[in-house]
Scaffold this motif. Structure first.
Motif: not given
Length: 208
Positions: A64, A66, A73, A80, A85, A88
């Motif tokens: 993933q 982000d 992060p 998040y 955020f 993603a």
């Protein structure tokens, strides 16, 4: 096909090479050693053989990506705060599944220029970047983080039509509950402090 850990799988998509042998390519996502194999046939000659060749363990790596506010992060579990955020995407070393899988635009701070990530190859991704414009008068700390997550084929599980419908309704097609955030492992982070104007962050993706 039976594997050393006693898993077994059945395959049916055989292809004949000219007028010769029938062949089938098999792949086990997490890898594995073949313990035995068998095939049901009708007809054929007395010299028919079943062979296994060119074997290698090459499991898929699921990830993933982000993009968020801050120089890194969240520590530990990458859960998040929505205020931090931005966007993603999810996929694996064989394909990009959903790009983006989720967006939380912050128009007062940043413009996501392409509204998606840029991958070097959608079918064999090894590198990802994101273009953005800082519209805030203040400098922003931003990061692009990549996490390895448990094997899970989201395309097969959710289906493209269901995900596309959610996206059209302004929802996040794939959320944290769908990708087991608690079990993700940080692979790498690219970050920087950015003033007004257009910028790019980029980072490598995990591969087998």
């Amino acid at each position: 096909m039976t594997y050393e850990n006693e898993d077994s799988e059945t395959y049916s998509e055989w292809v004949q090479r000219g007028n010769g042998a029938y062949q089938i390519e098999v792949c086990k996502d997490e890898g594995g050693t073949v313990e035995s194999a068998s095939v049901d046939v009708t007809g054929g000659g007395r010299n028919a053989l079943l062979t296994i060749s060119d074997g290698e363990c090459k499991g898929l790596v699921y990830w993933q990506v982000d993009f968020g506010l801050g120089s890194s992060p969240p520590e530990g579990v990458p859960d998040y705060d929505p205020a931090d955020f931005l966007m993603a995407a999810v996929g694996n070393s064989d394909r990009v599944s959903y790009n983006p899988s989720c967006t939380f635009p912050k128009e007062d701070k940043i413009d996501l220029l392409d509204r998606e990530f840029d991958f070097d190859d959608e079918d064999n991704p090894t590198h990802v970047s994101v273009r953005f414009e800082v519209v805030s008068e203040e400098e922003l700390d931003l990061h692009l983080a990549v996490f390895i997550r448990p094997p899970r084929d989201l395309i097969e599980e959710f289906g493209d039509e269901e995900v596309e419908a959610a996206a059209k309704d302004g929802e996040c097609p794939i959320d944290a509950e769908d990708v087991d955030v608690e079990e993700q492992v940080e692979f790498g982070v690219a970050s920087g402090t950015f003033g007004s104007g257009e910028h790019t962050l980029e980072i490598d993706l995990p591969t087998p």
